[in-house]
Design a protein around this motif. Structure first.
Motif, short mmCIF file in Angstrom:
data_model
loop_
_atom_site.label_atom_id
_atom_site.label_comp_id
_atom_site.label_asym_id
_atom_site.label_seq_id
_atom_site.Cartn_x
_atom_site.Cartn_y
_atom_site.Cartn_z
N LEU A 66 0.85 -1.10 -0.23
CA LEU A 66 -0.08 0.03 -0.02
C LEU A 66 0.83 1.34 0.18
N ILE A 67 1.97 1.36 0.59
CA ILE A 67 2.77 2.39 0.64
C ILE A 67 3.10 2.80 -0.77
N GLU A 68 3.28 1.91 -1.76
CA GLU A 68 3.48 2.21 -3.04
C GLU A 68 2.25 2.64 -3.91
N LEU A 69 1.30 1.67 -3.68
CA LEU A 69 0.07 1.69 -4.52
C LEU A 69 -0.60 2.92 -4.04
N LEU A 70 -0.74 3.45 -3.00
CA LEU A 70 -1.60 4.62 -2.56
C LEU A 70 -0.94 5.69 -3.57
N ARG A 71 0.11 5.84 -3.67
CA ARG A 71 0.61 7.00 -4.44
C ARG A 71 0.34 6.92 -5.94
N LYS A 72 0.02 5.53 -6.56
CA LYS A 72 -0.21 5.48 -8.05
C LYS A 72 -1.96 5.50 -8.15
N HIS A 73 -2.77 5.54 -7.21
CA HIS A 73 -4.08 5.22 -7.63
C HIS A 73 -4.98 6.35 -6.91
N GLN A 74 -6.04 6.83 -7.80
CA GLN A 74 -6.87 7.67 -7.22
C GLN A 74 -8.11 6.73 -6.51
N ILE A 75 -8.39 6.94 -5.36
CA ILE A 75 -9.30 6.06 -4.79
C ILE A 75 -10.36 6.74 -4.18
N THR A 76 -11.54 6.35 -4.68
CA THR A 76 -12.88 6.84 -4.11
C THR A 76 -13.52 6.02 -3.02
N ASN A 77 -13.09 4.78 -2.73
CA ASN A 77 -13.77 4.16 -1.75
C ASN A 77 -12.49 3.12 -0.99
N PHE A 78 -11.92 3.65 -0.26
CA PHE A 78 -10.73 2.94 0.06
C PHE A 78 -11.08 1.31 0.70
N LYS A 79 -12.05 1.08 1.32
CA LYS A 79 -12.42 -0.23 1.83
C LYS A 79 -12.67 -1.24 0.92
N SER A 80 -13.42 -0.77 -0.57
CA SER A 80 -13.69 -1.95 -1.26
C SER A 80 -12.21 -2.13 -2.01
N TRP A 81 -11.73 -0.91 -2.11
CA TRP A 81 -10.34 -0.81 -3.18
C TRP A 81 -9.35 -1.80 -2.28
N LEU A 82 -9.27 -1.60 -1.00
CA LEU A 82 -8.32 -2.63 -0.24
C LEU A 82 -8.85 -4.01 -0.32
N HIS A 83 -10.13 -4.15 -0.62
CA HIS A 83 -10.57 -5.52 -0.37
C HIS A 83 -10.06 -6.30 -1.68
N VAL A 84 -10.33 -5.44 -2.69
CA VAL A 84 -9.84 -5.96 -4.19
C VAL A 84 -8.40 -6.18 -4.15
N THR A 85 -7.54 -5.28 -3.50
CA THR A 85 -6.15 -5.24 -3.63
C THR A 85 -5.56 -6.50 -2.96
N THR A 86 -6.21 -6.66 -1.71
CA THR A 86 -6.02 -8.08 -0.99
C THR A 86 -6.34 -9.33 -1.59
N ARG A 87 -7.53 -9.30 -2.13
CA ARG A 87 -7.89 -10.44 -2.79
C ARG A 87 -7.09 -10.86 -4.13
N ASN A 88 -6.70 -9.87 -4.91
CA ASN A 88 -5.79 -10.05 -5.53
C ASN A 88 -4.22 -10.36 -5.29
N HIS A 89 -4.02 -9.92 -4.32
CA HIS A 89 -2.56 -10.39 -3.69
C HIS A 89 -2.87 -11.90 -3.57
N CYS A 90 -3.66 -12.39 -2.91
CA CYS A 90 -3.97 -13.83 -2.57
C CYS A 90 -4.07 -14.53 -3.81
N LEU A 91 -4.60 -14.14 -4.70
CA LEU A 91 -4.69 -14.87 -5.80
C LEU A 91 -3.41 -15.20 -6.66
N LEU A 92 -2.61 -14.13 -6.70
CA LEU A 92 -1.29 -14.31 -7.05
C LEU A 92 -0.56 -15.18 -6.07
N GLN A 93 -0.80 -14.94 -5.09
CA GLN A 93 0.33 -16.20 -4.24
C GLN A 93 -0.31 -17.46 -4.41
N LEU A 94 -1.50 -17.64 -4.45
CA LEU A 94 -1.93 -19.01 -4.84
C LEU A 94 -1.58 -19.44 -6.26
#
Length: 194
Positions: A66-94
């Motif tokens: 998030l330290i890097e990502l938050l500098r790159k993205h315009q965010i309008t709903n942090f909670k849902s954006w974080l949810h998607v970011t987390t899910r994508n991180h997990c899918l990449l790990q899997l």
């Protein structure tokens, strides 16, 4: 007036904290977001990774990203954006785990090549995006659709797909590459429409 003297100040909203971090780099704002959402991120990780230690590690990795990502993205709903970011991180790990079968409960794994597409969406728009994805799959030539579903959703290797479909290996790779490109184009075209 008297009660105002003793009332606690309203804590900053998520977006205020995000904007503060984006403008000043103040890690206290990031710390506040971490405190608010650590449990949510951990539970999402646990849902996908099915291991407590892996989920704790993934939670820390998400917040480090998030330290890097938050500098790159315009965010309008942090909670849902974080949810998607987390899910994508997990899918990449899997997906990176060798030899383990992966179950994904929706078709977002097909968006791995274009994860920014989902980052830009509000939670209520994600369902519509998944419907567009499903529609996009039906628009692909049958060979591409079959190979993409086997590769991403069933986590089959190129060789397994070749055996299942009776198609030679170079063709399987071509179908996956072309299907992914065509699906990405379809998603981008349909995402821009209101």
């Amino acid at each position: 007036m008297f009660l105002k003297l003793f009332s606690k100040p309203t804590p900053p909203s998520d977006l205020e904290l995000v904007h503060k971090y984006q403008q000043t780099g103040d890690m206290r704002a990031m710390g506040e977001l971490f405190e608010r959402y650590t449990e949510m991120v951990y539970l999402i990780c646990l849902k996908y990774l099915k291991d407590e230690d892996d989920s704790k590690d993934a939670t820390m990795q998400v917040f480090e990203k998030l330290i890097e990502l938050l500098r790159k993205h315009q965010i309008t709903n942090f909670k849902s954006w974080l949810h998607v970011t987390t899910r994508n991180h997990c899918l990449l790990q899997l997906r990176g785990r060798n030899g383990k079968q992966v179950r994904v409960d929706d078709k977002t794994a097909l968006l791995m090549e274009s994860t920014s597409f989902l980052h830009l969406l509000e939670e209520d728009q994600q369902e519509a995006a998944l419907q567009i994805l499903e529609k996009g799959l039906t628009e692909l030539p049958p060979e591409q659709k079959t190979c993409l579903e086997l590769f991403y959703l069933q986590q089959k290797s190129y060789k397994e797909i070749a055996a299942i479909t009776g198609t030679d290996l170079p063709k399987v790779k071509s179908y996956i590459q072309n299907g992914r490109r065509n699906l990405k184009i379809y998603l981008e075209n349909h995402h821009e429409q209101p």
